[in-house]
Structure formats: structure tokens, C-alpha cells
Write a protein that holds these residues in place. Structure first.
Motif, PDB file in Angstrom:
ATOM      1  N   ASP A 396       0.838  -1.196   0.000  1.00 20.91           N
ATOM      2  CA  ASP A 396       0.000   0.000   0.000  1.00 20.91           C
ATOM      3  C   ASP A 396       0.871   1.244   0.000  1.00 20.91           C
ATOM      4  N   ASN A 397       0.259   2.362  -0.294  1.00 19.38           N
ATOM      5  CA  ASN A 397       1.004   3.620  -0.378  1.00 19.38           C
ATOM      6  C   ASN A 397       1.623   3.999   0.965  1.00 19.38           C
ATOM      7  N   GLN A 398       0.883   3.761   2.047  1.00 20.64           N
ATOM      8  CA  GLN A 398       1.390   4.104   3.372  1.00 20.64           C
ATOM      9  C   GLN A 398       2.661   3.307   3.682  1.00 20.64           C
ATOM     10  N   GLY A 399       2.664   2.030   3.301  1.00 19.26           N
ATOM     11  CA  GLY A 399       3.851   1.208   3.523  1.00 19.26           C
ATOM     12  C   GLY A 399       5.037   1.705   2.718  1.00 19.26           C
ATOM     13  N   MET A 400       4.792   2.094   1.486  1.00 12.67           N
ATOM     14  CA  MET A 400       5.879   2.611   0.647  1.00 12.67           C
ATOM     15  C   MET A 400       6.445   3.911   1.212  1.00 12.67           C
ATOM     16  N   VAL A 401       5.551   4.776   1.715  1.00 10.02           N
ATOM     17  CA  VAL A 401       6.007   6.038   2.315  1.00 10.02           C
ATOM     18  C   VAL A 401       6.869   5.768   3.543  1.00 10.02           C
ATOM     19  N   LYS A 402       6.425   4.813   4.375  1.00  6.83           N
ATOM     20  CA  LYS A 402       7.206   4.468   5.572  1.00  6.83           C
ATOM     21  C   LYS A 402       8.584   3.948   5.192  1.00  6.83           C
ATOM     22  N   LEU A 403       8.643   3.084   4.183  1.00  2.00           N
ATOM     23  CA  LEU A 403       9.932   2.534   3.759  1.00  2.00           C
ATOM     24  C   LEU A 403      10.861   3.627   3.260  1.00  2.00           C
ATOM     25  N   LYS A 404      10.328   4.574   2.487  1.00  2.26           N
ATOM     26  CA  LYS A 404      11.151   5.672   1.993  1.00  2.26           C
ATOM     27  C   LYS A 404      11.624   6.566   3.142  1.00  2.26           C
ATOM     28  N   THR A 405      10.738   6.798   4.105  1.00  2.00           N
ATOM     29  CA  THR A 405      11.084   7.651   5.245  1.00  2.00           C
ATOM     30  C   THR A 405      12.199   7.041   6.081  1.00  2.00           C
ATOM     31  N   TYR A 406      12.131   5.734   6.276  1.00  4.27           N
ATOM     32  CA  TYR A 406      13.083   5.056   7.155  1.00  4.27           C
ATOM     33  C   TYR A 406      14.206   4.349   6.391  1.00  4.27           C
ATOM     34  N   ALA A 407      14.304   4.565   5.085  1.00  4.47           N
ATOM     35  CA  ALA A 407      15.275   3.821   4.267  1.00  4.47           C
ATOM     36  C   ALA A 407      16.711   4.014   4.746  1.00  4.47           C
ATOM     37  N   VAL A 408      17.079   5.266   4.997  1.00  7.83           N
ATOM     38  CA  VAL A 408      18.461   5.551   5.428  1.00  7.83           C
ATOM     39  C   VAL A 408      18.722   4.927   6.796  1.00  7.83           C
ATOM     40  N   LEU A 409      17.770   5.080   7.718  1.00  8.76           N
ATOM     41  CA  LEU A 409      17.935   4.524   9.064  1.00  8.76           C
ATOM     42  C   LEU A 409      18.006   3.001   9.015  1.00  8.76           C
ATOM     43  N   TYR A 410      17.144   2.387   8.184  1.00  7.43           N
ATOM     44  CA  TYR A 410      17.210   0.932   7.987  1.00  7.43           C
ATOM     45  C   TYR A 410      18.616   0.520   7.548  1.00  7.43           C
ATOM     46  N   SER A 411      19.147   1.224   6.558  1.00 12.33           N
ATOM     47  CA  SER A 411      20.465   0.875   6.009  1.00 12.33           C
ATOM     48  C   SER A 411      21.552   0.995   7.058  1.00 12.33           C
ATOM     49  N   VAL A 412      21.513   2.079   7.825  1.00 17.64           N
ATOM     50  CA  VAL A 412      22.510   2.288   8.874  1.00 17.64           C
ATOM     51  C   VAL A 412      22.415   1.188   9.926  1.00 17.64           C
ATOM     52  N   CYS A 413      21.191   0.842  10.318  1.00 16.88           N
ATOM     53  CA  CYS A 413      20.997  -0.191  11.344  1.00 16.88           C
ATOM     54  C   CYS A 413      21.499  -1.546  10.868  1.00 16.88           C
ATOM     55  N   ILE A 414      21.192  -1.896   9.629  1.00 16.08           N
ATOM     56  CA  ILE A 414      21.615  -3.196   9.096  1.00 16.08           C
ATOM     57  C   ILE A 414      23.145  -3.272   9.031  1.00 16.08           C
ATOM     58  N   ILE A 415      23.775  -2.204   8.603  1.00 21.98           N
ATOM     59  CA  ILE A 415      25.240  -2.183   8.544  1.00 21.98           C
ATOM     60  C   ILE A 415      25.834  -2.251   9.949  1.00 21.98           C
ATOM     61  N   ALA A 416      25.251  -1.475  10.876  1.00 26.36           N
ATOM     62  CA  ALA A 416      25.767  -1.427  12.251  1.00 26.36           C
ATOM     63  C   ALA A 416      25.578  -2.748  12.992  1.00 26.36           C
ATOM     64  N   ALA A 417      24.595  -3.548  12.576  1.00 25.69           N
ATOM     65  CA  ALA A 417      24.351  -4.842  13.224  1.00 25.69           C
ATOM     66  C   ALA A 417      25.266  -5.941  12.695  1.00 25.69           C
ATOM     67  N   SER A 418      26.089  -5.622  11.710  1.00 20.17           N
ATOM     68  CA  SER A 418      27.006  -6.594  11.115  1.00 20.17           C
ATOM     69  C   SER A 418      28.432  -6.321  11.587  1.00 20.17           C
ATOM     70  N   PRO A 419      29.335  -7.293  11.438  1.00 21.05           N
ATOM     71  CA  PRO A 419      30.742  -7.072  11.833  1.00 21.05           C
ATOM     72  C   PRO A 419      31.527  -6.250  10.828  1.00 21.05           C
ATOM     73  N   GLY A 420      30.893  -5.830   9.740  1.00 19.72           N
ATOM     74  CA  GLY A 420      31.594  -5.088   8.698  1.00 19.72           C
ATOM     75  C   GLY A 420      32.308  -3.837   9.174  1.00 19.72           C
ATOM     76  N   PRO A 421      31.632  -2.921   9.898  1.00 17.17           N
ATOM     77  CA  PRO A 421      32.312  -1.704  10.368  1.00 17.17           C
ATOM     78  C   PRO A 421      33.545  -1.987  11.222  1.00 17.17           C
ATOM     79  N   LYS A 422      33.494  -3.002  12.069  1.00 23.50           N
ATOM     80  CA  LYS A 422      34.642  -3.343  12.913  1.00 23.50           C
ATOM     81  C   LYS A 422      35.816  -3.832  12.061  1.00 23.50           C
ATOM     82  N   LYS A 423      35.510  -4.636  11.033  1.00 24.93           N
ATOM     83  CA  LYS A 423      36.563  -5.134  10.149  1.00 24.93           C
ATOM     84  C   LYS A 423      37.215  -3.988   9.378  1.00 24.93           C
ATOM     85  N   LEU A 424      36.391  -3.043   8.937  1.00 23.57           N
ATOM     86  CA  LEU A 424      36.936  -1.880   8.231  1.00 23.57           C
ATOM     87  C   LEU A 424      37.806  -1.038   9.153  1.00 23.57           C
ATOM     88  N   ALA A 425      37.383  -0.894  10.403  1.00 18.34           N
ATOM     89  CA  ALA A 425      38.168  -0.123  11.372  1.00 18.34           C
ATOM     90  C   ALA A 425      39.523  -0.775  11.617  1.00 18.34           C
TER      91      ALA A 425
END
Length: 468
Positions: A396-425
Motif C-alpha cells: 500500500d502507499n502508506q507502507g511505501m512512504v514508511k519505507l522511503k522515510t526510514y530507508a536511510v535509518l534501515y540501512s545504517v541499522c543493518i550495517i551497524a548490526a554486522s561485523p563489517g564496520p569493525k573489520k573496516l576499522a
């Protein structure tokens, strides 16, 4: 009092640190014990008496167990007194309401009985006192002679109300004497800021999406919206609890203590068994050492193994809350672990890593539905929406709007929940060590000011695991 509050961060903690280091080494434990009792009494002044009573009784029992090297019956009696007292207090304050409501439902009665308020952190400090008494009984450790040091072990404010569960043997030597350097203190402060950022910047913000979805009528939630919401909760509970653990470990290090890790990137696992070796490690190790192994562990027959897993995961679920949905959640994971151990493990080894990872994430996300909905009917209804069973729209349109609104935060959370940032550091340290120090200092300054800004303006700041 919570760690992610202005009073704790800019008043309680600085004052405690100043007194701790300025009054000298002989008074440090007294300062820390006094601060811990004040910390606990801040929100629940009455229940600090319950905790002090628990300290006195278990200290006394531990001392008697240490003196009685002979009489087996006396030792068993003392252990029984400790188990009855500790588990009795936990059962009354945490499960009395659940017991009454269950009896009422089964008998068709209408009992109106007041239930006691849940003392903060009772599940955590009860397990710590139990592990201490059991280890003294087993003669794995010697009883603590100092009431001050034993009280400090139980009440230490960094991990008092939401863990990690600390075994006495792990910090026995640290209670009496611990070395401290400026580098250790700075390392602890960095870890605390990481946890604060997880909590304030990630958990609280992604949790807003789940709050919005959960508040919607079931008929208005699309399949897309349901998945977006429960995935948001999946990320929220990880950053909420691992953030608290990071803050607890960091605070401990600031006062010279070394607490074991409680999370190791659980969402990067590739099986349910591996997930539970990485999630809430201190709780899993407690049940393994004090329940699963004494029952016989996995070195038993098929039906005995099923019974052992049932007991452990029934108790694991029940530990999380006084509601049957937590029991269902625990047995759900216990069943999955049995299936893996029995026959699925060998075939899973041949699956591609991506398939194993998707398998793990799908089952964990489904599990969080049972965890979050205290009403099992509502939880099953939400699962039906997630899998398109019913008349709910797919997108539905409301779901698409929510996904667009939270897209950046979703991406940051998914990356932060992985060991990737620690390996890069770590890679950056090896190649640009000098620049790394400057970048890290700037990074933690930004986290501190950003986290403080959110504390000032945030109205949504719950710690999920405080209710357990």
C-alpha cells in the motif's frame, strides 16, 4: 534511573567518577557500593530493602557453606534455603499475577487479586546470587568473607538492572583489587558512548516505526507494512539490549572491572544454534551451566534430550516475562535447536551461506512476533498478515512512504548490526594508524554531543529489557 538520561550521564556518573578516584583506593569500593544503592533506590526506594535482604541471606548461606566441609545434609539444606528464598522472591514478584490469571482462566473464576510491582532487575541479581551460592556449594569458589565486597558484586550499578549476568568467579579478584590506567578509562568511556549511540540514535528511532505499525488496526496493515514493522522491532531490540550491554561493559571498565561480552553480532549467524551462542551470551551460559548440564546435557538419549531442551527453553522463555507468549517464544527456539541438532545440521552444511543466513533471519524475525505480542491471538493474527493469509493488501502507499522515510535509518541499522564496520576499522588501523586516532576522537565527540541532543529532545526512551 536509566543510562540514557541527562541526569545519569551529566550528574550521577561524573560525581561518582570524581568521588571514586579522588577519595583514594581504600574508599573506592565504598563509593561504588553507595553509588549503586543510590542508583537502585532512585526509582524504587522500597525494593532496595528486598535486595539488601537478599544480599544478607545469601552472604550468610555462602559463609556457612564455606565452614561446613563435612555434613552433606547440612550443605544440601543450606542450598535448598537459598533456592527457595531466591526463586520464591522471583516467583512472587514476577509471576504471581501470571499464576493467578492462569488459575482464574482454567477454573472459570473471577479472582480480583492485587499483584505486586516488579522490582527492577530482580531477574538479573537473583541469577547472580544463585550462581554464587551454587558455585560455593560445588566448591568451585571460596565464599566471600567481606560483606562489603559481596554486596558490591550483587549491586554494582553498571550491570545491576539489565545485565550482563556476571559470574562471581569472573570478577572475584577484581573486587578486592583492580588496576586502572587512563587508557582503560578512556576505552571504557568509548564503549559507553557506543552503547549510548546504539540506544539513542538507532534503537529509539527505528523503534518508532514499529510503534506506529503496532498501533494500527489489523485490517489496515499491508503485508509490506507488517514486515517493515517487525524488522524494525528486530533491529530495535538488538540495539536496545546490546547498547545497554555496551554501556554496562564500558562503565565497568571505567571503574576497573572487566565484564564478558554479551553479544557477538547475532544477526550474522547462519543457524539458530549459532544465534543463541551470540545473543545474550551471559543468560545462555547461565542456563547451560546451572540447568542443561546438570540435567545431562546432550549426552543422553533422544527422549531425555528432548526433555532437557524443553526444560531449558521453557525456563528461558519464562525468565523473559510473566506471560505465556514468552514461554511459547522459548519453546519455539528450543524446538528449532532440537531440529538442527537431530538432523538438519548436516544438510545445512551443504547450503550456500546466503541461504543459511536467510533461513536464520526469517526464523528469528518470526520468533520476535511471539516475543512482542503478549496476546498470542494478536501475535498469530499478525503472522497471518505477514504471510498474506487474509484480505490484507500486499503493498500500500502508506507502507511505501514508511519505507522511503526510514530507508536511510534501515540501512545504517543493518550495517551497524554486522561485523563489517569493525573489520573496516581494523583494516584502517593497520594502514593509517595515526590518522585513525584523530578520526576516532572526533567520532566519539560527535556521538557524545549527538546522543546528548537526543536525550534532551527525545520523548521515546524505553529500555525493553528493564521489564525482565
Amino acid at each position: 534511573m536509566v543510562f540514557s538520561s541527562l541526569f545519569f550521564t551529566f550528574a550521577f556518573l561524573p560525581i561518582t567518577v570524581i568521588l571514586y578516584y579522588s577519595l583514594g583506593k581504600p574508599l573506592r569500593n565504598i563509593v561504588l557500593l553507595t553509588a549503586s544503592l543510590f542508583f537502585y533506590a532512585w526509582g524504587e526506594p522500597v525494593y532496595v530493602l528486598l535486595m539488601c535482604g537478599s544480599i544478607m541471606i545469601n552472604y550468610w548461606i555462602g559463609t556457612l557453606l564455606g565452614r561446613d566441609s563435612g555434613g552433606r545434609r547440612n550443605r544440601q539444606l543450606l542450598l535448598s534455603i537459598s533456592l527457595i528464598f531466591n526463586l520464591g522472591c522471583l516467583a512472587y514478584f514476577k509471576y504471581f499475577g501470571m499464576i493467578i490469571s492462569t488459575i482464574t482462566a482454567m477454573g472459570g473464576w473471577n479472582l480480583q487479586v492485587g499483584t505486586p510491582a516488579l522490582p527492577l532487575g530482580i531477574s538479573f541479581y537473583t541469577f547472580q546470587t544463585l550462581s554464587y551460592v551454587i558455585d560455593v556449594y560445588r566448591e568451585k569458589i571460596k565464599p566471600q568473607k567481606s560483606l562489603l565486597l559481596f554486596a558490591l558484586y550483587i549491586t554494582m550499578f553498571p550491570q545491576l538492572v539489565a545485565g550482563p549476568i556476571v559470574h562471581y568467579a569472573d570478577i572475584e579478584s577484581q573486587l578486592a583489587d583492580r588496576s586502572m590506567t587512563l587508557e582503560k578509562f578512556y576505552s571504557g568511556m568509548r564503549r559507553f558512548l557506543c552503547g549510548l549511540a546504539k540506544k539513542m540514535l538507532l534503537a529509539n528511532n527505528i523503534g518508532l516505526l514499529w510503534s506506529e505499525v503496532k498501533a494500527m488496526p489489523g485490517t489496515e496493515i499491508s503485508v509490506l507494512m507488517a514486515w517493515a514493522g517487525i524488522i524494525a522491532f528486530t533491529l530495535q531490540i538488538y540495539f536496545d539490549f546490546s547498547g545497554y550491554s555496551d554501556m554496562a561493559i564500558g562503565l565497568g571498565k571505567m571503574f576497573g572491572f572487566r565484564f564478558k561480552e554479551n553479544f557477538r553480532y547475532p544477526y550474522s549467524s547462519q543457524s539458530i544454534s549459532e544465534f543463541w551462542r551470540r545473543w545474550h551470551i551471559s543468560l545462555g551460559s547461565w542456563f547451560k551451566e546451572y540447568v542443561y548440564i546438570p540435567l545431562g546435557g546432550s549426552r543422553v538419549g533422544k527422549w531425555k534430550l528432548i526433555g532437557n531442551l524443553f526444560v531449558v527453553w521453557f525456563l528461558t522463555g519464562l525468565w523473559h516475562g510473566a506471560s505465556w507468549n514468552f514461554v511459547v517464544w522459548g519453546l519455539y527456539f528450543g524446538t528449532l535447536i532440537y531440529v538442527e541438532k537431530s538432523f538438519l545440521q548436516k544438510s545445512m552444511a551443504r547450503w550456500p551461506k546466503a541461504v543459511r543466513h536467510i533461513y536464520l533471519l526469517l526464523l528469528v524475525v518470526i520468533g520476535w512476533v511471539f516475543f512482542e505480542f503478549t496476546n498470542l491471538t494478536d501475535g498469530l493474527s499478525f503472522l497471518r498478515i505477514m504471510f498474506g493469509v487474509g484480505d490484507n493488501a500486499l503493498i500500500d502507499n502508506q507502507g511505501m512512504v514508511k519505507l522511503k522515510t526510514y530507508a536511510v535509518l534501515y540501512s545504517v541499522c543493518i550495517i551497524a548490526a554486522s561485523p563489517g564496520p569493525k573489520k573496516l576499522a581494523l583494516l584502517f588501523i593497520r594502514t593509517h594508524g595515526n590518522i585513525y586516532k584523530l578520526v576516532v576522537n572526533v567520532y566519539y565527540c560527535v556521538l557524545m554531543f549527538w546522543g546528548a541532543a537526543y536525550m534532551v529532545g527525545s520523548t521515546y526512551n524505553p529500555f525493553i529489557y528493564f521489564r525482565f
